[in-house]
Design an enzyme around this catalytic site. Structure first.
Site, PDB file in Angstrom:
ATOM      1  N   SER A 129      -1.073  27.087  -5.184  1.00  0.00           N
ATOM      2  CA  SER A 129      -0.804  28.742  -5.837  1.00  0.00           C
ATOM      3  C   SER A 129      -1.559  29.182  -6.898  1.00  0.00           C
ATOM      4  O   SER A 129      -1.179  30.579  -7.492  1.00  0.00           O
ATOM      5  CB  SER A 129       1.479  29.123  -5.793  1.00  0.00           C
ATOM      6  OG  SER A 129       1.242  28.568  -5.093  1.00  0.00           O
ATOM      7  N   GLU A 139      12.084  13.043  -0.365  1.00  0.00           N
ATOM      8  CA  GLU A 139      11.023  12.392  -1.020  1.00  0.00           C
ATOM      9  C   GLU A 139      10.213  13.139  -1.175  1.00  0.00           C
ATOM     10  O   GLU A 139       9.087  13.318  -1.620  1.00  0.00           O
ATOM     11  CB  GLU A 139      10.832  10.899  -0.806  1.00  0.00           C
ATOM     12  CG  GLU A 139      10.172   9.909  -1.352  1.00  0.00           C
ATOM     13  CD  GLU A 139       9.940  10.325  -2.774  1.00  0.00           C
ATOM     14  OE1 GLU A 139      10.873  10.456  -3.060  1.00  0.00           O
ATOM     15  OE2 GLU A 139       8.651  10.153  -3.016  1.00  0.00           O
ATOM     16  N   TYR A 188       9.289  15.735   0.229  1.00  0.00           N
ATOM     17  CA  TYR A 188       8.976  17.295  -0.389  1.00  0.00           C
ATOM     18  C   TYR A 188       8.354  17.114  -1.263  1.00  0.00           C
ATOM     19  O   TYR A 188       7.920  17.701  -1.966  1.00  0.00           O
ATOM     20  CB  TYR A 188      10.436  17.775   0.001  1.00  0.00           C
ATOM     21  CG  TYR A 188      10.325  18.311   1.649  1.00  0.00           C
ATOM     22  CD1 TYR A 188       8.899  18.866   2.053  1.00  0.00           C
ATOM     23  CD2 TYR A 188      10.956  18.348   2.634  1.00  0.00           C
ATOM     24  CE1 TYR A 188       9.318  19.287   3.806  1.00  0.00           C
ATOM     25  CE2 TYR A 188      11.268  18.219   3.783  1.00  0.00           C
ATOM     26  CZ  TYR A 188      10.290  18.936   4.671  1.00  0.00           C
ATOM     27  OH  TYR A 188       9.598  19.134   5.455  1.00  0.00           O
ATOM     28  N   HIS A 214      13.527  11.934   3.568  1.00  0.00           N
ATOM     29  CA  HIS A 214      13.091  13.177   3.799  1.00  0.00           C
ATOM     30  C   HIS A 214      12.578  14.517   2.451  1.00  0.00           C
ATOM     31  O   HIS A 214      11.989  14.643   1.861  1.00  0.00           O
ATOM     32  CB  HIS A 214      13.973  13.391   4.920  1.00  0.00           C
ATOM     33  CG  HIS A 214      12.570  14.236   5.239  1.00  0.00           C
ATOM     34  ND1 HIS A 214      11.545  14.166   6.339  1.00  0.00           N
ATOM     35  CD2 HIS A 214      12.712  15.868   4.747  1.00  0.00           C
ATOM     36  CE1 HIS A 214      10.645  15.366   6.534  1.00  0.00           C
ATOM     37  NE2 HIS A 214      11.461  15.744   6.148  1.00  0.00           N
ATOM     38  N   SER A 229      12.228   5.854 -14.049  1.00  0.00           N
ATOM     39  CA  SER A 229      11.537   6.251 -15.034  1.00  0.00           C
ATOM     40  C   SER A 229      11.093   7.980 -14.191  1.00  0.00           C
ATOM     41  O   SER A 229      11.720   9.064 -14.997  1.00  0.00           O
ATOM     42  CB  SER A 229       9.916   5.720 -14.261  1.00  0.00           C
ATOM     43  OG  SER A 229       8.681   6.924 -14.055  1.00  0.00           O
ATOM     44  N   SER A 230      11.473   8.312 -12.648  1.00  0.00           N
ATOM     45  CA  SER A 230      11.593   9.380 -12.187  1.00  0.00           C
ATOM     46  C   SER A 230      12.693  10.075 -12.425  1.00  0.00           C
ATOM     47  O   SER A 230      12.546  11.560 -12.818  1.00  0.00           O
ATOM     48  CB  SER A 230      10.894   9.250 -10.585  1.00  0.00           C
ATOM     49  OG  SER A 230      10.823   7.848 -10.265  1.00  0.00           O
ATOM     50  N   ASP A 282       6.406  21.277 -26.957  1.00  0.00           N
ATOM     51  CA  ASP A 282       5.986  20.342 -26.019  1.00  0.00           C
ATOM     52  C   ASP A 282       7.299  19.530 -25.330  1.00  0.00           C
ATOM     53  O   ASP A 282       7.634  20.306 -24.916  1.00  0.00           O
ATOM     54  CB  ASP A 282       6.446  19.085 -27.149  1.00  0.00           C
ATOM     55  CG  ASP A 282       5.798  17.512 -26.555  1.00  0.00           C
ATOM     56  OD1 ASP A 282       6.097  17.042 -25.498  1.00  0.00           O
ATOM     57  OD2 ASP A 282       4.900  16.888 -27.650  1.00  0.00           O
ATOM     58  N   ARG A 324       1.600   1.159  15.195  1.00  0.00           N
ATOM     59  CA  ARG A 324       1.119   1.583  13.382  1.00  0.00           C
ATOM     60  C   ARG A 324       2.063  -0.299  13.287  1.00  0.00           C
ATOM     61  O   ARG A 324       2.986  -0.960  13.986  1.00  0.00           O
ATOM     62  CB  ARG A 324       1.881   2.465  13.462  1.00  0.00           C
ATOM     63  CG  ARG A 324       3.779   2.421  13.028  1.00  0.00           C
ATOM     64  CD  ARG A 324       4.204   3.638  12.449  1.00  0.00           C
ATOM     65  NE  ARG A 324       3.946   3.538  11.158  1.00  0.00           N
ATOM     66  CZ  ARG A 324       5.161   3.603  10.248  1.00  0.00           C
ATOM     67  NH1 ARG A 324       6.069   4.541  10.568  1.00  0.00           N
ATOM     68  NH2 ARG A 324       4.988   3.946   8.881  1.00  0.00           N
ATOM     69  N   THR A 373       7.586  26.958   5.446  1.00  0.00           N
ATOM     70  CA  THR A 373       6.112  26.673   4.674  1.00  0.00           C
ATOM     71  C   THR A 373       4.495  27.665   5.378  1.00  0.00           C
ATOM     72  O   THR A 373       3.582  27.814   5.091  1.00  0.00           O
ATOM     73  CB  THR A 373       6.043  25.213   5.321  1.00  0.00           C
ATOM     74  OG1 THR A 373       6.881  24.570   5.260  1.00  0.00           O
ATOM     75  CG2 THR A 373       4.458  24.763   5.227  1.00  0.00           C
ATOM     76  N   HIS A 393      15.851  13.238  11.344  1.00  0.00           N
ATOM     77  CA  HIS A 393      14.430  13.319  12.668  1.00  0.00           C
ATOM     78  C   HIS A 393      13.247  12.091  12.539  1.00  0.00           C
ATOM     79  O   HIS A 393      13.193  11.116  13.676  1.00  0.00           O
ATOM     80  CB  HIS A 393      13.600  14.630  12.502  1.00  0.00           C
ATOM     81  CG  HIS A 393      13.273  14.442  10.920  1.00  0.00           C
ATOM     82  ND1 HIS A 393      12.777  15.434  10.948  1.00  0.00           N
ATOM     83  CD2 HIS A 393      12.330  13.627  10.384  1.00  0.00           C
ATOM     84  CE1 HIS A 393      12.254  15.742   9.470  1.00  0.00           C
ATOM     85  NE2 HIS A 393      11.450  14.654   9.029  1.00  0.00           N
ATOM     86  N   HIS A 394      13.849  11.336  11.618  1.00  0.00           N
ATOM     87  CA  HIS A 394      13.038  10.232  11.594  1.00  0.00           C
ATOM     88  C   HIS A 394      13.918   8.346  12.671  1.00  0.00           C
ATOM     89  O   HIS A 394      13.499   7.644  12.758  1.00  0.00           O
ATOM     90  CB  HIS A 394      13.067   9.280  10.377  1.00  0.00           C
ATOM     91  CG  HIS A 394      12.466   9.980   8.975  1.00  0.00           C
ATOM     92  ND1 HIS A 394      11.029   9.904   8.763  1.00  0.00           N
ATOM     93  CD2 HIS A 394      12.947  10.923   8.624  1.00  0.00           C
ATOM     94  CE1 HIS A 394      10.947  11.069   8.159  1.00  0.00           C
ATOM     95  NE2 HIS A 394      11.618  11.314   7.847  1.00  0.00           N
ATOM     96  N   HIS A 440       0.920  -1.307  -0.118  1.00  0.00           N
ATOM     97  CA  HIS A 440      -0.035  -0.107  -0.120  1.00  0.00           C
ATOM     98  C   HIS A 440       0.570   0.824   0.135  1.00  0.00           C
ATOM     99  O   HIS A 440       0.504   2.275  -0.467  1.00  0.00           O
ATOM    100  CB  HIS A 440      -0.650   0.136   1.288  1.00  0.00           C
ATOM    101  CG  HIS A 440      -1.548   0.747   1.475  1.00  0.00           C
ATOM    102  ND1 HIS A 440      -2.542   1.963   0.561  1.00  0.00           N
ATOM    103  CD2 HIS A 440      -1.084   2.540   2.354  1.00  0.00           C
ATOM    104  CE1 HIS A 440      -2.659   3.427   1.441  1.00  0.00           C
ATOM    105  NE2 HIS A 440      -1.834   3.254   2.014  1.00  0.00           N
ATOM    106  N   LYS A 484       4.263  30.124   2.525  1.00  0.00           N
ATOM    107  CA  LYS A 484       3.484  29.681   2.054  1.00  0.00           C
ATOM    108  C   LYS A 484       2.084  29.632   2.004  1.00  0.00           C
ATOM    109  O   LYS A 484       0.807  30.034   2.039  1.00  0.00           O
ATOM    110  CB  LYS A 484       3.476  28.442   1.783  1.00  0.00           C
ATOM    111  CG  LYS A 484       4.690  28.773   1.040  1.00  0.00           C
ATOM    112  CD  LYS A 484       5.063  27.047   0.229  1.00  0.00           C
ATOM    113  CE  LYS A 484       6.761  26.983  -0.513  1.00  0.00           C
ATOM    114  NZ  LYS A 484       5.831  27.637  -1.616  1.00  0.00           N
ATOM    115  N   TRP A 507       7.022   0.308   3.599  1.00  0.00           N
ATOM    116  CA  TRP A 507       8.174   0.771   2.819  1.00  0.00           C
ATOM    117  C   TRP A 507       9.225   1.490   2.919  1.00  0.00           C
ATOM    118  O   TRP A 507       9.589   1.485   2.455  1.00  0.00           O
ATOM    119  CB  TRP A 507       6.946   1.693   1.900  1.00  0.00           C
ATOM    120  CG  TRP A 507       6.794   3.014   2.379  1.00  0.00           C
ATOM    121  CD1 TRP A 507       6.222   3.704   3.633  1.00  0.00           C
ATOM    122  CD2 TRP A 507       7.833   3.928   2.518  1.00  0.00           C
ATOM    123  NE1 TRP A 507       6.785   4.558   4.690  1.00  0.00           N
ATOM    124  CE2 TRP A 507       7.470   5.341   3.214  1.00  0.00           C
ATOM    125  CE3 TRP A 507       8.608   4.523   0.753  1.00  0.00           C
ATOM    126  CZ2 TRP A 507       8.246   6.481   3.175  1.00  0.00           C
ATOM    127  CZ3 TRP A 507       8.813   5.902   1.062  1.00  0.00           C
ATOM    128  CH2 TRP A 507       9.026   6.700   2.378  1.00  0.00           C
TER     129      TRP A 507
END
Lengths: 187, 531
Positions: B274, B261, B263, B259, B175-176, B111, B456, B334, B308-309, B82, B337, B147
């Site tokens: 925006s 990732e 963002y 991390h 791909s990315s 293009d 979890r 943040t 921080h993880h 998931h 924004k 994951w």
């Protein structure tokens, strides 16, 4: 090729090189991590070579409790325990400790003990003049052995640390002896 | 900000006559940015439903304490896949699809810069996910280590199918990276004359910065999965203490990728919001340049907060404080924004069509997720919250009501441009209200579960959590079903509807609104004039 296509190619090449570089950087993080842990003395890794014991000052006024913790990798058919669980020493005093290990299986197995000191900041002050963890431990089927450790705690140990826990985890390295002979010896 | 001359408009109409080729091969061989954008968006929607179905399995099992429906090992595979599907299959391809559709139209380019690579970067994706999903049916099951695939769960204790997991991550990464390279080259080299950097729409800016993040960290992910592969199958010891490695190092390398990732999954959202908020407030965006700088600072800070993880791995106090303060610092850009969006709405003539509803919900709910993130950033508090449902609540607020809501908002906002028809506003509002109510029933009580100590990634739990879990599951089923309304809206809109006209939102600003709807197959073959 139009000028746009040309500059597209140029930028494309740069970006591809950039991503290949970052792939390499991912692997460069591995030695970098070890170097950082070594220099900063974090991570609870102790020195992996014997230190010498001469002209060490013994601080008779202070005592430090040393606790021994042992673990065996899950599934490894060995018994592994310290002879005494905890001793009190003076900083600078040379101390002997013994561990017992027994192979419960009917196979010859090679073990490797990995030490770790907690709290991590204390690791740099824990000096071993002799340790079974410097070598691999081949043990024949049903055999047992007594493993020696001789150590002293540096007198410069920060005053905030009163207890050091030395943990050994035994791993079965029979299968990857070739690999660990190369890497493990270096550590 | 900018308009096209009549010449270019006529030109665009001419191009419309030799349009897309017919048949299935059109989609396989296409190098057209609009076709590829469509492929990406449909693919991501299919993955969204697939990953969503797995979430339904998770919530069904957690409806009651005890083990009812699935084995714990299968439950773990569901949580793992998931997560992987939602991150790499739903959110990231949706953003790449939006980038493909919109960036060339927004900067006045004909293009993407590298159309053939564009085709490849999409078409390897279905293979990656086929491999990943097929591994679920193998003997021993699919990936079951979360994951984040922490070693030694993914090395010593993982199923044999881990090799397939690794290869699928490699393909997704390639791909990315190709998609990101294409975006950078397009934005740097293909802007219409006069489209200066500080005239770029914010969606383009945020995607440019996201693309650099992708190029910087996706290769690190490829590296760390390669290390997992060789540790498991080829006898190396990167993460194995017995051979001199260190399992904690896995977490450092993984979160160095992980991390930035997160963002990558939110910066394009900021661009979308925006674009939408000014349109429905009928005012220009407040603080454009501060938005650009805030995005850039968030991206730079994202490289300084990974640990921080890992507060509970036993880091020195100095490191914990460093990562705590850096993490809290991210709240500043943040906050800039969020305040800019609020200031844009202030005294605007606001209307609340579906895109605006999703955008406003994004601002409120994403901020809630941001605040729970700040709570998690406090090191001593994190020792309590770590690996509880509080964390699950936090990242679902920022990813579902953040990233996914912004993608929904974008879909409603640009659907008229893509299809030429207005979507059904009634159905859209039903979709919004069903989603926004059910998503809060689903995720808000998880905060309390976490604070009360429910861990979890478990298939069973202590009896005192039963009632709240039941409420959460009901919210989950309702949220899942609500997304079928979205499918209905999109299908109905493609079939027909009120003609949209060039600019259905009147106040919408930007080059994409200066061309007809549906956008012609080839747009801006001659560059527009930018004022």
């Amino acid at each position: 090729m139009s000028p746009t296509q040309k500059s597209n190619r140029k930028l494309l090449t740069m970006l591809i090189l950039g991503s290949i570089g970052m792939f390499g950087f991912g692997f460069a993080l591995v030695p970098l991590y070890d170097v950082l842990c070594d220099t900063l003395g974090i991570n609870g890794k102790t020195q992996n070579s014997a230190s010498t014991y001469d002209s060490v000052v013994v601080d008779k006024k202070r005592t430090v409790t040393i606790e021994f913790v042992t673990q065996v990798q899950s599934g490894m058919p060995w018994e592994f325990s310290p002879k005494v669980n905890q001793i009190t020493v003076h900083p600078g005093e040379l101390t002997h400790a013994k561990f017992e290990v027994k192979n419960l299986s009917a196979k010859n197995i090679i073990g490797q003990a990995i030490p770790s000191v907690s709290p991590g900041q204390g690791a740099a002050y824990f000096n071993k003049t002799e340790c079974f963890c410097f070598n691999q431990q081949p043990l024949a089927a049903d055999a047992s052995a007594e493993l020696p450790l001789i150590f002293y705690v540096d007198a410069d140990l920060p005053a905030s640390i009163n207890t050091l826990t030395l943990s050994y985890t035994l791993y079965d390295i029979t299968d990857k002896q070739a690999v660990s002979a190369k890497q493990g010896a270096a550590r | 900000m900018s308009t096209t001359t009549h010449d270019t408009l006529d030109n665009a109409h001419d191009e419309h006559h030799h349009g897309a080729p017919k048949g299935l091969m059109r989609w396989v061989l296409t190098t057209n940015h609009k076709d590829i954008g469509t492929l990406y968006l449909w693919f991501s929607f299919i993955m969204f439903l697939t990953g969503g179905a797995m979430a339904m399995v998770i919530r069904a099992e957690l409806f009651q304490p005890g083990l009812q429906l699935v084995e714990p090992n299968f439950f773990n595979q569901m949580t793992t896949v998931h997560g992987l599907i939602m991150v790499f299959g739903a959110v990231m391809p949706a953003f790449t699809g939006l980038a493909n559709w919109l960036i060339p139209m927004m900067i006045g380019a004909p293009d993407m810069a590298l159309p053939r690579m564009n085709n490849w970067s999409f078409w390897i994706l279905p293979f990656a996910f086929t491999i990943l999903l097929a591994s679920l049916f193998m003997e021993g099951g699919g990936p079951n280590f979360g994951w984040t695939f922490y070693a030694p769960l993914s090395t010593t204790y993982s199923p044999d199918s881990t090799a397939l997991f690794v290869f699928s991550i490699h393909i997704m990464g390639i791909s990315s990276i190709m998609g990101a390279i294409n975006v950078v080259v397009t934005i740097v080299n293909m802007r219409a004359p006069g489209m200066t950097w500080m005239k770029l729409p914010l969606f383009v800016w945020t995607w440019l910065i996201t693309a650099f993040l992708l190029i910087a960290v996706m290769p690190v992910l490829a590296g760390v999965v390669t290390m997992v592969l060789t540790d498991k199958f080829f006898g190396t010891s990167f993460f194995d203490a017995a051979g001199g490695g260190d399992p904690v190092m896995f977490q450092h390398i993984f979160w160095f990728f992980g991390h930035p990732e997160v963002y990558i999954m939110i910066l394009p959202s900021f661009g979308i919001i925006s674009a939408i908020v000014p349109t429905f407030s009928r005012k220009p965006l407040f603080g454009y340049s501060s938005m650009v700088y805030a995005t850039a600072s968030i991206a730079i800070l994202s490289f300084l907060v990974w640990a921080h993880h890992m507060f509970t791995t036993g880091m020195p106090v100095f490191a914990e404080l460093f990562f705590m303060y850096c993490t809290m610092l991210i709240a500043v850009p943040t906050g800039v924004k969020v305040f800019n969006w609020v200031a844009t709405m202030w005294r605007g003539s606001m209307t609340f069509e579906t895109p605006m509803l999703f955008a406003v919900a994004f601002i409120i709910l994403f901020t809630i997720g941001g605040f729970s993130g700040l709570m998690l950033a406090i090191t001593p508090a994190d020792f309590q919250y770590h690996d509880t449902y509080f964390v699950v609540a936090h990242f679902h607020y920022v990813l579902v009501t953040g990233a996914i809501f912004s993608i929904m908002a974008a879909a409603y906002y640009w659907l008229p441009k893509w299809t030429g028809n207005m979507y059904s506003e009634t159905l859209g509002k039903w979709h919004f209200w069903c989603s926004v109510i059910s998503v809060n029933v689903l995720f808000f009580p998880m905060h309390f579960l976490g604070l009360a100590g429910m861990p979890r990634r478990i298939p069973d739990y202590a009896i005192q959590f039963a009632d709240v879990n039941q409420i959460v599951s009901i919210g989950g089923f309702a949220f899942g079903l609500s997304q079928l309304i979205f499918l209905a809206v999109v299908l109905k809109c493609i079939k027909g509807g009120k003609p949209a006209g060039d600019n259905p939102w009147q106040a919408a600003d930007g080059l994409e609104w200066s061309i007809p709807s549906p956008a012609p197959y080839h747009s801006f073959t001659t560059p527009p004039e930018i004022k």
